[in-house]
Design a protein around this motif. Sequence first.
Motif, PDB file in Angstrom:
ATOM      1  N   ARG A   1       6.286 -12.661 -42.414  1.00  0.00           N
ATOM      2  CA  ARG A   1       5.869 -11.726 -43.471  1.00  0.00           C
ATOM      3  C   ARG A   1       4.458 -11.221 -43.202  1.00  0.00           C
ATOM      4  O   ARG A   1       4.158 -10.034 -43.384  1.00  0.00           O
ATOM      5  N   GLU A   2       3.580 -12.120 -42.782  1.00  0.00           N
ATOM      6  CA  GLU A   2       2.193 -11.714 -42.522  1.00  0.00           C
ATOM      7  C   GLU A   2       2.122 -10.741 -41.354  1.00  0.00           C
ATOM      8  O   GLU A   2       1.390  -9.741 -41.400  1.00  0.00           O
ATOM      9  N   ALA A   3       2.885 -11.033 -40.296  1.00  0.00           N
ATOM     10  CA  ALA A   3       2.879 -10.142 -39.134  1.00  0.00           C
ATOM     11  C   ALA A   3       3.437  -8.774 -39.493  1.00  0.00           C
ATOM     12  O   ALA A   3       2.927  -7.735 -39.050  1.00  0.00           O
ATOM     13  N   ALA A   4       4.489  -8.769 -40.315  1.00  0.00           N
ATOM     14  CA  ALA A   4       5.082  -7.496 -40.723  1.00  0.00           C
ATOM     15  C   ALA A   4       4.106  -6.714 -41.596  1.00  0.00           C
ATOM     16  O   ALA A   4       3.956  -5.496 -41.451  1.00  0.00           O
ATOM     17  N   GLN A   5       3.444  -7.412 -42.490  1.00  0.00           N
ATOM     18  CA  GLN A   5       2.475  -6.735 -43.365  1.00  0.00           C
ATOM     19  C   GLN A   5       1.361  -6.098 -42.543  1.00  0.00           C
ATOM     20  O   GLN A   5       0.918  -4.981 -42.829  1.00  0.00           O
ATOM     21  N   ALA A   6       0.913  -6.809 -41.516  1.00  0.00           N
ATOM     22  CA  ALA A   6      -0.140  -6.258 -40.654  1.00  0.00           C
ATOM     23  C   ALA A   6       0.328  -4.981 -39.957  1.00  0.00           C
ATOM     24  O   ALA A   6      -0.490  -4.109 -39.623  1.00  0.00           O
ATOM     25  N   ALA A   7       1.640  -4.884 -39.736  1.00  0.00           N
ATOM     26  CA  ALA A   7       2.198  -3.682 -39.096  1.00  0.00           C
ATOM     27  C   ALA A   7       2.596  -2.634 -40.121  1.00  0.00           C
ATOM     28  O   ALA A   7       3.196  -1.617 -39.750  1.00  0.00           O
ATOM     29  N   GLY A   8       2.318  -2.896 -41.397  1.00  0.00           N
ATOM     30  CA  GLY A   8       2.634  -1.916 -42.437  1.00  0.00           C
ATOM     31  C   GLY A   8       4.071  -1.942 -42.902  1.00  0.00           C
ATOM     32  O   GLY A   8       4.574  -0.951 -43.429  1.00  0.00           O
ATOM     33  N   ILE A   9       4.740  -3.098 -42.736  1.00  0.00           N
ATOM     34  CA  ILE A   9       6.156  -3.216 -43.114  1.00  0.00           C
ATOM     35  C   ILE A   9       6.296  -4.218 -44.259  1.00  0.00           C
ATOM     36  O   ILE A   9       5.828  -5.354 -44.159  1.00  0.00           O
ATOM     37  N   GLU A  10       6.942  -3.799 -45.325  1.00  0.00           N
ATOM     38  CA  GLU A  10       7.213  -4.680 -46.464  1.00  0.00           C
ATOM     39  C   GLU A  10       8.600  -5.292 -46.285  1.00  0.00           C
ATOM     40  O   GLU A  10       9.583  -4.567 -46.113  1.00  0.00           O
ATOM     41  N   ILE A  11       8.675  -6.607 -46.351  1.00  0.00           N
ATOM     42  CA  ILE A  11       9.937  -7.309 -46.142  1.00  0.00           C
ATOM     43  C   ILE A  11      10.644  -7.543 -47.478  1.00  0.00           C
ATOM     44  O   ILE A  11      10.025  -8.010 -48.445  1.00  0.00           O
ATOM     45  N   PHE A  12      11.945  -7.259 -47.494  1.00  0.00           N
ATOM     46  CA  PHE A  12      12.808  -7.598 -48.621  1.00  0.00           C
ATOM     47  C   PHE A  12      13.874  -8.553 -48.076  1.00  0.00           C
ATOM     48  O   PHE A  12      14.753  -8.138 -47.309  1.00  0.00           O
ATOM     49  N   ALA A  13      13.770  -9.804 -48.456  1.00  0.00           N
ATOM     50  CA  ALA A  13      14.692 -10.813 -47.922  1.00  0.00           C
ATOM     51  C   ALA A  13      15.988 -10.840 -48.728  1.00  0.00           C
ATOM     52  O   ALA A  13      15.988 -10.630 -49.946  1.00  0.00           O
ATOM     53  N   HIS A  14      17.078 -11.100 -48.022  1.00  0.00           N
ATOM     54  CA  HIS A  14      18.392 -11.210 -48.652  1.00  0.00           C
ATOM     55  C   HIS A  14      18.955 -12.594 -48.357  1.00  0.00           C
ATOM     56  O   HIS A  14      18.806 -13.115 -47.248  1.00  0.00           O
ATOM     57  N   TYR A  15      19.616 -13.190 -49.359  1.00  0.00           N
ATOM     58  CA  TYR A  15      20.311 -14.454 -49.142  1.00  0.00           C
ATOM     59  C   TYR A  15      21.795 -14.227 -49.394  1.00  0.00           C
ATOM     60  O   TYR A  15      22.188 -13.735 -50.450  1.00  0.00           O
ATOM     61  N   GLY A  16      22.595 -14.582 -48.425  1.00  0.00           N
ATOM     62  CA  GLY A  16      24.026 -14.452 -48.615  1.00  0.00           C
ATOM     63  C   GLY A  16      24.762 -15.253 -47.561  1.00  0.00           C
ATOM     64  O   GLY A  16      24.183 -15.684 -46.562  1.00  0.00           O
ATOM     65  N   LEU A  17      26.008 -15.469 -47.792  1.00  0.00           N
ATOM     66  CA  LEU A  17      26.851 -16.227 -46.881  1.00  0.00           C
ATOM     67  C   LEU A  17      28.091 -15.400 -46.574  1.00  0.00           C
ATOM     68  O   LEU A  17      28.547 -14.624 -47.414  1.00  0.00           O
ATOM     69  N   THR A  18      28.631 -15.593 -45.391  1.00  0.00           N
ATOM     70  CA  THR A  18      29.927 -14.982 -45.130  1.00  0.00           C
ATOM     71  C   THR A  18      30.933 -15.508 -46.151  1.00  0.00           C
ATOM     72  O   THR A  18      31.827 -14.781 -46.593  1.00  0.00           O
ATOM     73  N   GLU A  19      30.766 -16.768 -46.552  1.00  0.00           N
ATOM     74  CA  GLU A  19      31.695 -17.367 -47.508  1.00  0.00           C
ATOM     75  C   GLU A  19      31.688 -16.640 -48.862  1.00  0.00           C
ATOM     76  O   GLU A  19      32.647 -16.700 -49.618  1.00  0.00           O
ATOM     77  N   THR A  20      30.550 -15.987 -49.207  1.00  0.00           N
ATOM     78  CA  THR A  20      30.497 -15.254 -50.467  1.00  0.00           C
ATOM     79  C   THR A  20      30.862 -13.780 -50.265  1.00  0.00           C
ATOM     80  O   THR A  20      30.523 -12.946 -51.082  1.00  0.00           O
ATOM     81  N   CYS A  21      31.531 -13.493 -49.149  1.00  0.00           N
ATOM     82  CA  CYS A  21      31.863 -12.107 -48.772  1.00  0.00           C
ATOM     83  C   CYS A  21      30.562 -11.344 -48.525  1.00  0.00           C
ATOM     84  O   CYS A  21      30.412 -10.198 -48.932  1.00  0.00           O
ATOM     85  N   PHE A  22      29.615 -12.006 -47.892  1.00  0.00           N
ATOM     86  CA  PHE A  22      28.373 -11.461 -47.351  1.00  0.00           C
ATOM     87  C   PHE A  22      27.202 -11.371 -48.338  1.00  0.00           C
ATOM     88  O   PHE A  22      26.093 -11.728 -47.984  1.00  0.00           O
ATOM     89  N   GLY A  23      27.391 -10.888 -49.519  1.00  0.00           N
ATOM     90  CA  GLY A  23      26.251 -10.666 -50.416  1.00  0.00           C
ATOM     91  C   GLY A  23      25.976 -11.856 -51.309  1.00  0.00           C
ATOM     92  O   GLY A  23      26.885 -12.584 -51.707  1.00  0.00           O
ATOM     93  N   GLY A  24      24.689 -12.066 -51.650  1.00  0.00           N
ATOM     94  CA  GLY A  24      24.351 -13.179 -52.537  1.00  0.00           C
ATOM     95  C   GLY A  24      23.189 -12.879 -53.466  1.00  0.00           C
ATOM     96  O   GLY A  24      23.297 -13.028 -54.681  1.00  0.00           O
ATOM     97  N   GLY A  25      22.058 -12.472 -52.911  1.00  0.00           N
ATOM     98  CA  GLY A  25      20.885 -12.183 -53.732  1.00  0.00           C
ATOM     99  C   GLY A  25      19.843 -11.474 -52.887  1.00  0.00           C
ATOM    100  O   GLY A  25      19.803 -11.643 -51.666  1.00  0.00           O
TER     101      GLY A  25
END
Length: 352
Positions: free
Chosen positions: A227-251
């Motif tokens: 996250r820190e390295a991305a921020q230094a490059a001007g990129i905001e990270i949006f993390a996703h949590y999911g499993l193939t078991e949940t049909c890919f999406g989770g939060g």
Amino acid sequence: MLMRSPLDAWIALSTGIHGPDPAKLRRWQAERLRAMAEWARLRSPFYAERLRGLAARPATNPARFPVLPFTTAEHLREHGEHMLCVSQGEVDRVVTLSTSGTTGRPKRLFFTSEDLAATLDFFRVGMASFTGPGDALLILLPGRREDGAALLLARALGDIGVRPVLAPQPCPPQEAIRLMNEEAITCLAAIPSQLRALLKLSPDGRDWPDRLDRALLSGEPVPGSLREAAQAAGIEIFAHYGLTETCFGGGVECSAHHGYHLREADIYVEIADPLTGEAVADGREGEVVVSTLSRRGMPLLRYRTGDVARMLSGPCPCGSTLRRLGPITGRIERTGDGFQVVVPEKGTANQT
């Protein structure tokens, strides 16, 4: 001013619970879980045996969720076909999943068109948290099979006015940079190790495409250093949590970056003590356990994911009062009567 996660409005619309009210949502989820257990018990040989000793109406109170037994990855490996609740003809997508380091039979997962449509709906709303018309998003995520995560994401983006660009596979970092410049990319969808490799090409961000400023990361833990390295490059990270078991999406994170806003209209998430299986209080780490609330093809009831995380307390700074899942801090490896928590470098599964 932070924009409230659009998942709140989606959950309210899907459930009919205004606000949505957290306590009412818990009761709605309990009723959905009861109905899902009954659907599975009547249609699946595995669940018919698994739930045979339970009453026909096992739980309508959230406090009684534990009345349902856990399911595990081993159940998926050994009894996958017997967990099906529809005919093979109603299955639209089969995923064979073997995780690195795992021996024995792979897991096979079955999804109907309704299951895939529910994930597509979640992708549309989740991506609207931080993208919109005028954006162009480069998809570096692996997999290009029809109705796989990458193509479902591309369809969802098109539906909300975002231009998806599917990267070839494999896509070396230099080729990804070329594509980003050529296609005027504003956002990435990648696994963390892919972004890390890109950042190594330009640690100070000097050579980054001018318009790129956001990245959706999924499939592996997102360390603070990234996250820190991305921020230094001007990129905001949006993390996703999911499993193939949940049909890919989770939060997915909102712009407050204060935990994953969960797909609460489709899945219910618990945090359990890895040894006893008892529920742990919000703020304490334990094993992430998920139940699907609307899955037709292959429902999961109290599935032990092996991921370690905690449920965050209090409202999100974006204004949502719904529960959020904290970052995944490790994986549980069982050792006889005990367990240990390990932090894998990569969590991406191999799918076919």
